[in-house]
Design a protein around this motif. Structure first.
Motif, mmCIF file in Angstrom:
data_model
loop_
_atom_site.group_PDB
_atom_site.id
_atom_site.type_symbol
_atom_site.label_atom_id
_atom_site.label_comp_id
_atom_site.label_asym_id
_atom_site.label_seq_id
_atom_site.Cartn_x
_atom_site.Cartn_y
_atom_site.Cartn_z
ATOM 1 N N GLY A 50 0.868 -1.268 0.018
ATOM 2 C CA GLY A 50 0.009 -0.102 0.094
ATOM 3 C C GLY A 50 0.781 1.255 0.131
ATOM 4 O O GLY A 50 0.587 2.189 -0.707
ATOM 5 N N PHE A 51 1.916 1.381 0.976
ATOM 6 C CA PHE A 51 2.769 2.573 0.934
ATOM 7 C C PHE A 51 3.535 2.623 -0.292
ATOM 8 O O PHE A 51 4.035 3.454 -0.856
ATOM 9 C CB PHE A 51 3.714 2.538 1.956
ATOM 10 C CG PHE A 51 2.990 3.191 3.457
ATOM 11 C CD1 PHE A 51 2.744 4.663 3.522
ATOM 12 C CD2 PHE A 51 2.337 2.159 4.268
ATOM 13 C CE1 PHE A 51 2.207 5.300 4.705
ATOM 14 C CE2 PHE A 51 1.768 3.211 5.571
ATOM 15 C CZ PHE A 51 1.571 4.381 5.579
ATOM 16 N N GLY A 52 3.874 1.420 -0.837
ATOM 17 C CA GLY A 52 4.723 1.395 -2.318
ATOM 18 C C GLY A 52 3.836 2.194 -3.433
ATOM 19 O O GLY A 52 4.412 2.715 -4.130
ATOM 20 N N ILE A 53 2.793 1.669 -3.205
ATOM 21 C CA ILE A 53 1.818 2.275 -4.352
ATOM 22 C C ILE A 53 1.560 3.576 -4.060
ATOM 23 O O ILE A 53 1.613 4.540 -5.053
ATOM 24 C CB ILE A 53 0.363 1.704 -4.487
ATOM 25 C CG1 ILE A 53 0.385 0.146 -4.857
ATOM 26 C CG2 ILE A 53 -0.514 2.382 -5.394
ATOM 27 C CD1 ILE A 53 -0.552 -0.572 -4.813
ATOM 28 N N VAL A 54 1.733 4.311 -2.963
ATOM 29 C CA VAL A 54 1.424 5.645 -2.475
ATOM 30 C C VAL A 54 2.502 6.457 -3.147
ATOM 31 O O VAL A 54 2.552 7.381 -3.751
ATOM 32 C CB VAL A 54 1.104 5.798 -1.193
ATOM 33 C CG1 VAL A 54 1.452 7.280 -0.780
ATOM 34 C CG2 VAL A 54 -0.192 5.477 -0.497
ATOM 35 N N TYR A 55 3.778 6.065 -2.776
ATOM 36 C CA TYR A 55 5.204 6.455 -3.154
ATOM 37 C C TYR A 55 5.193 6.321 -4.679
ATOM 38 O O TYR A 55 5.519 7.453 -5.256
ATOM 39 C CB TYR A 55 6.420 5.613 -2.493
ATOM 40 C CG TYR A 55 6.548 5.838 -0.931
ATOM 41 C CD1 TYR A 55 6.524 6.985 -0.494
ATOM 42 C CD2 TYR A 55 6.675 4.517 -0.471
ATOM 43 C CE1 TYR A 55 6.733 7.133 1.177
ATOM 44 C CE2 TYR A 55 6.763 4.601 1.023
ATOM 45 C CZ TYR A 55 6.802 5.714 1.723
ATOM 46 O OH TYR A 55 7.085 5.896 3.048
#
Length: 136
Positions: A50-55
């Motif tokens: 999830g955070f990877g997609i956000v970044y």
């Protein structure tokens, strides 16, 4: 438009995944179970992705989220996503190798992700302890 929808979706998935660990992860008279282990692995995977997609979405939108001194050319979308997933994992587990440095708004996102990665094990231990104490 699609990157922003993915960004919102990712944030919702992260939020509901964190909520899951505190609400519906119940023990069956055991301190540790295979179900609990898989739930924890799945939770960490969802948060990392999830955070990877956000970044990745923020970087694709043109914001400089982190600096990679080794990268000299623009990345394809899947390369950016791969690099963002790596950065997310290193940040979540508070490893901090130093090969990617958060910049600008990315520092605050990384700080929040690291805080989750740091506090989550304590929260899980407290949940197991509390459930075990209630069953005793």
């Amino acid at each position: 438009m699609i990157p922003y929808l993915l960004l919102i979706f990712s944030l919702l998935v992260i939020t509901f995944s964190l909520r899951q660990i505190f609400i519906s992860l119940e023990m069956e008279q055991k301190i540790f179970s295979f179900h609990l282990f898989l739930s924890v692995i799945l939770l960490y995977t969802i948060i990392t992705v999830g955070f990877g997609i956000v970044y990745s979405m923020l970087a694709t939108a043109g914001l400089e989220i982190f600096h990679d001194p080794a990268e000299t050319k623009p990345l394809l979308w899947w390369e950016e996503l791969s690099r963002s997933m790596y950065f997310s994992g290193v940040t979540l587990f508070t490893v901090g190798y130093g090969d990617l440095l958060p910049l600008g708004f990315g520092r605050w996102i990384a700080l929040f992700e690291a805080m989750i990665g740091y506090a989550l094990p304590a929260a899980l231990v407290m949940k197991v302890w509390s459930a075990n104490k209630q069953n005793s």
